[in-house]
Write a protein that holds these residues in place. Structure first.
Motif, PDB file in Angstrom:
ATOM      1  N   PRO A   1       0.812  -1.221   0.000  1.00  0.00           N
ATOM      2  CA  PRO A   1       0.000   0.000   0.000  1.00  0.00           C
ATOM      3  C   PRO A   1       0.843   1.269   0.000  1.00  0.00           C
ATOM      4  O   PRO A   1       0.368   2.309  -0.445  1.00  0.00           O
ATOM      5  N   ALA A   2       2.093   1.180   0.447  1.00  0.00           N
ATOM      6  CA  ALA A   2       2.923   2.382   0.522  1.00  0.00           C
ATOM      7  C   ALA A   2       3.065   3.033  -0.854  1.00  0.00           C
ATOM      8  O   ALA A   2       3.035   4.259  -0.974  1.00  0.00           O
ATOM      9  N   PHE A   3       3.174   2.224  -1.906  1.00  0.00           N
ATOM     10  CA  PHE A   3       3.370   2.794  -3.234  1.00  0.00           C
ATOM     11  C   PHE A   3       2.153   3.620  -3.661  1.00  0.00           C
ATOM     12  O   PHE A   3       2.270   4.780  -4.057  1.00  0.00           O
ATOM     13  N   LEU A   4       0.953   3.026  -3.556  1.00  0.00           N
ATOM     14  CA  LEU A   4      -0.242   3.737  -4.008  1.00  0.00           C
ATOM     15  C   LEU A   4      -0.537   4.945  -3.114  1.00  0.00           C
ATOM     16  O   LEU A   4      -0.974   5.987  -3.601  1.00  0.00           O
ATOM     17  N   LEU A   5      -0.245   4.805  -1.807  1.00  0.00           N
ATOM     18  CA  LEU A   5      -0.460   5.936  -0.896  1.00  0.00           C
ATOM     19  C   LEU A   5       0.495   7.083  -1.225  1.00  0.00           C
ATOM     20  O   LEU A   5       0.106   8.248  -1.219  1.00  0.00           O
ATOM     21  N   SER A   6       1.750   6.742  -1.563  1.00  0.00           N
ATOM     22  CA  SER A   6       2.723   7.798  -1.915  1.00  0.00           C
ATOM     23  C   SER A   6       2.295   8.488  -3.198  1.00  0.00           C
ATOM     24  O   SER A   6       2.410   9.707  -3.333  1.00  0.00           O
ATOM     25  N   LEU A   7       1.785   7.681  -4.123  1.00  0.00           N
ATOM     26  CA  LEU A   7       1.318   8.253  -5.387  1.00  0.00           C
ATOM     27  C   LEU A   7       0.158   9.210  -5.113  1.00  0.00           C
ATOM     28  O   LEU A   7       0.140  10.342  -5.616  1.00  0.00           O
ATOM     29  N   GLY A   8      -0.788   8.771  -4.292  1.00  0.00           N
ATOM     30  CA  GLY A   8      -1.934   9.612  -3.923  1.00  0.00           C
ATOM     31  C   GLY A   8      -1.456  10.880  -3.224  1.00  0.00           C
ATOM     32  O   GLY A   8      -1.931  11.983  -3.511  1.00  0.00           O
TER      33      GLY A   8
ATOM     34  N   GLY B   1       0.863  10.847   2.886  1.00  0.00           N
ATOM     35  CA  GLY B   1       2.301  10.564   2.958  1.00  0.00           C
ATOM     36  C   GLY B   1       2.677   9.951   4.305  1.00  0.00           C
ATOM     37  O   GLY B   1       3.456   8.998   4.373  1.00  0.00           O
ATOM     38  N   ALA B   2       2.076  10.513   5.385  1.00  0.00           N
ATOM     39  CA  ALA B   2       2.381   9.994   6.716  1.00  0.00           C
ATOM     40  C   ALA B   2       1.898   8.546   6.840  1.00  0.00           C
ATOM     41  O   ALA B   2       2.610   7.684   7.373  1.00  0.00           O
ATOM     42  N   VAL B   3       0.709   8.275   6.305  1.00  0.00           N
ATOM     43  CA  VAL B   3       0.189   6.897   6.387  1.00  0.00           C
ATOM     44  C   VAL B   3       1.080   5.962   5.556  1.00  0.00           C
ATOM     45  O   VAL B   3       1.338   4.822   5.953  1.00  0.00           O
ATOM     46  N   ALA B   4       1.589   6.479   4.409  1.00  0.00           N
ATOM     47  CA  ALA B   4       2.481   5.649   3.569  1.00  0.00           C
ATOM     48  C   ALA B   4       3.727   5.249   4.355  1.00  0.00           C
ATOM     49  O   ALA B   4       4.144   4.085   4.329  1.00  0.00           O
ATOM     50  N   VAL B   5       4.300   6.209   5.062  1.00  0.00           N
ATOM     51  CA  VAL B   5       5.505   5.901   5.860  1.00  0.00           C
ATOM     52  C   VAL B   5       5.172   4.866   6.931  1.00  0.00           C
ATOM     53  O   VAL B   5       5.906   3.899   7.157  1.00  0.00           O
ATOM     54  N   LEU B   6       4.002   5.063   7.538  1.00  0.00           N
ATOM     55  CA  LEU B   6       3.565   4.135   8.590  1.00  0.00           C
ATOM     56  C   LEU B   6       3.399   2.713   8.036  1.00  0.00           C
ATOM     57  O   LEU B   6       3.836   1.738   8.658  1.00  0.00           O
ATOM     58  N   THR B   7       2.796   2.610   6.852  1.00  0.00           N
ATOM     59  CA  THR B   7       2.600   1.267   6.282  1.00  0.00           C
ATOM     60  C   THR B   7       3.950   0.615   5.963  1.00  0.00           C
ATOM     61  O   THR B   7       4.100  -0.590   6.079  1.00  0.00           O
ATOM     62  N   LEU B   8       4.924   1.450   5.571  1.00  0.00           N
ATOM     63  CA  LEU B   8       6.260   0.895   5.298  1.00  0.00           C
ATOM     64  C   LEU B   8       6.839   0.269   6.555  1.00  0.00           C
ATOM     65  O   LEU B   8       7.386  -0.837   6.525  1.00  0.00           O
ATOM     66  N   TYR B   9       6.694   0.983   7.686  1.00  0.00           N
ATOM     67  CA  TYR B   9       7.200   0.447   8.951  1.00  0.00           C
ATOM     68  C   TYR B   9       6.454  -0.819   9.339  1.00  0.00           C
ATOM     69  O   TYR B   9       7.059  -1.797   9.767  1.00  0.00           O
ATOM     70  N   LEU B  10       5.130  -0.786   9.158  1.00  0.00           N
ATOM     71  CA  LEU B  10       4.339  -1.972   9.509  1.00  0.00           C
ATOM     72  C   LEU B  10       4.744  -3.163   8.659  1.00  0.00           C
ATOM     73  O   LEU B  10       4.843  -4.288   9.126  1.00  0.00           O
ATOM     74  N   LYS B  11       4.983  -2.890   7.363  1.00  0.00           N
ATOM     75  CA  LYS B  11       5.377  -3.965   6.451  1.00  0.00           C
ATOM     76  C   LYS B  11       6.700  -4.575   6.897  1.00  0.00           C
ATOM     77  O   LYS B  11       6.868  -5.785   6.934  1.00  0.00           O
ATOM     78  N   ARG B  12       7.644  -3.693   7.239  1.00  0.00           N
ATOM     79  CA  ARG B  12       8.950  -4.195   7.686  1.00  0.00           C
ATOM     80  C   ARG B  12       8.799  -5.043   8.930  1.00  0.00           C
ATOM     81  O   ARG B  12       9.437  -6.078   9.078  1.00  0.00           O
ATOM     82  N   MET B  13       7.911  -4.576   9.809  1.00  0.00           N
ATOM     83  CA  MET B  13       7.704  -5.317  11.057  1.00  0.00           C
ATOM     84  C   MET B  13       7.089  -6.680  10.737  1.00  0.00           C
ATOM     85  O   MET B  13       7.501  -7.703  11.281  1.00  0.00           O
ATOM     86  N   GLU B  14       6.112  -6.692   9.811  1.00  0.00           N
ATOM     87  CA  GLU B  14       5.459  -7.953   9.434  1.00  0.00           C
ATOM     88  C   GLU B  14       6.498  -8.938   8.896  1.00  0.00           C
ATOM     89  O   GLU B  14       6.513 -10.110   9.262  1.00  0.00           O
ATOM     90  N   ILE B  15       7.389  -8.428   8.033  1.00  0.00           N
ATOM     91  CA  ILE B  15       8.405  -9.304   7.441  1.00  0.00           C
ATOM     92  C   ILE B  15       9.314  -9.877   8.519  1.00  0.00           C
ATOM     93  O   ILE B  15       9.623 -11.069   8.530  1.00  0.00           O
ATOM     94  N   ARG B  16       9.705  -9.010   9.475  1.00  0.00           N
ATOM     95  CA  ARG B  16      10.588  -9.506  10.558  1.00  0.00           C
ATOM     96  C   ARG B  16       9.885 -10.570  11.389  1.00  0.00           C
ATOM     97  O   ARG B  16      10.457 -11.605  11.705  1.00  0.00           O
ATOM     98  N   VAL B  17       8.608 -10.322  11.694  1.00  0.00           N
ATOM     99  CA  VAL B  17       7.849 -11.285  12.511  1.00  0.00           C
ATOM    100  C   VAL B  17       7.703 -12.601  11.742  1.00  0.00           C
ATOM    101  O   VAL B  17       7.921 -13.687  12.292  1.00  0.00           O
TER     102      VAL B  17
END
Ligand SMILES: Nc1nc2c(ncn2[C@@H]2O[C@H](COP(=O)(O)OP(=O)(O)O)[C@@H](O)[C@H]2O)c(=O)[nH]1
Ligand SMILES: [Mg+2]
Length: 300
Positions: A218-225, A269-285
């Protein structure tokens, strides 16, 4: 290695016979092959059973549901999926299995004349670019019908695609959950029998890829938006400010619109950054869970 070759079929009598004979010729034993049929009326399943191969009727409809049924039915460390129309040479299976990646795609590099019409070739290229853009991957043939995928990499997958979008969905899932995707160049032959995929399917695959991006990246589409809101907002704001400061003209309504655009863009943009962090966390978990599942020690 513990693998199973999955062959989705729909009225593929002739192609299946040749595909199975070739699989035997390269040494794949019959118990490692599963045919998942979509309700063929031409005796496709008989072709399999005559050769001692298991043929099951898929749940639901379309190729995606067929793959889903197969993954539920058989357990293996690696699933090798391949069209049953004799387009994909079975000799490549060993190359797919030899690579140490969560998914190995057989990228169609050497095309036999007449194997892929120009429209399909272009559509395929375009859809792969579209996928790469939306999902942040660097693949060259995401829609190839020949690939190997580790069970572990698709174990927690919730399928949403229907029909021919299954290949992109698997790749999106693997890529966005920290898995590795490799490609192996393969040959592609002319099809035996009638093709099921049409140009309309291409449009549906493209639309489904946007939905995949929303779910998996979602970060990509949110950044585009965010950019689409903030850039015009900033330009409009600059114009309003210029008129006010240098010419003394006050455009209240345009000023409010500019503010709203910039505010909306910043929020996205702020939500996009947040989703990036969440995604990274998901991958680590997920990686940690897989390590625990395998019983391997935690990295220091
Ligand atoms: N089980 C099942 N197999 C299908 C269905 N539609 C197509 N297939 C099979 O999926 C494979 C790919 O289909 P094909 O027409 O060759 O599409 P393409 O390779 O993407 O152009 C072939 O082996 C078809 O027989 C379906 O609805 N159910
Ligand atoms: Mg095919």
């Amino acid at each position: 290695m513990d693998y199973v070759v999955i062959l989705p079929t729909l009225n593929e009598r002739e192609g299946l016979a040749k595909t199975l004979d070739e699989l035997f010729a390269v040494g794949v034993p019959s118990e490692r092959i599963l045919v998942v049929d979509g309700g063929s009326t031409d005796g496709t399943c008989d072709v399999a059973r005559e050769r001692g191969i298991r043929c099951i009727l898929q749940e639901g409809r379309g190729k995606a549901d067929a793959i889903k049924t197969a993954l539920k039915t058989v357990k293996a460390d690696v699933y090798v999926v391949m069209d049953a129309d004799f387009t994909y040479p079975a000799e490549h299976i060993k190359e797919l299995l030899a690579r140490d990646c969560d998914e190995v795609i057989g990228a169609r590099r050497h095309l036999e004349p007449g194997s892929q019409r120009l429209l399909y070739r272009f559509g395929n290229w375009l859809l792969t670019r579209w996928f790469n853009l939306l999902l942040g991957t660097k693949l060259s043939d995401v829609l190839s019908g020949m690939y190997a995928v580790r069970r572990e990499a698709v174990a927690d997958m919730e399928f949403s695609s229907s029909g021919f979008g299954i290949e992109s969905e698997i790749a999106a899932h693997v890529a966005s959950t920290g898995g590795t995707i490799c490609e192996v160049p393969i040959k592609y032959r002319r099809r035996v029998g009638r093709k099921k995929l049409s140009a309309q399917h291409g449009l549906k695959i493209a639309k489904d890829m946007v939905l995949l991006a929303l779910r998996y990246n979602p970060a990509f589409l949110l950044s585009l938006g965010a950019a689409l809101l903030a850039v015009p907002g900033l330009l409009l704001g600059a114009w309003v400010a210029y008129k006010w400061i240098f010419l003394g003209v006050k455009h209240y309504v345009w000023g409010i619109i500019a503010f709203a655009l910039v505010a909306g863009g910043s929020a996205a943009g702020a939500v996009a950054v947040l989703t990036l962090y969440l995604k990274r966390m998901e991958i680590r978990v997920l990686k940690a869970l897989r390590r625990i599942g395998r019983g391997s020690p935690q990295p220091q």
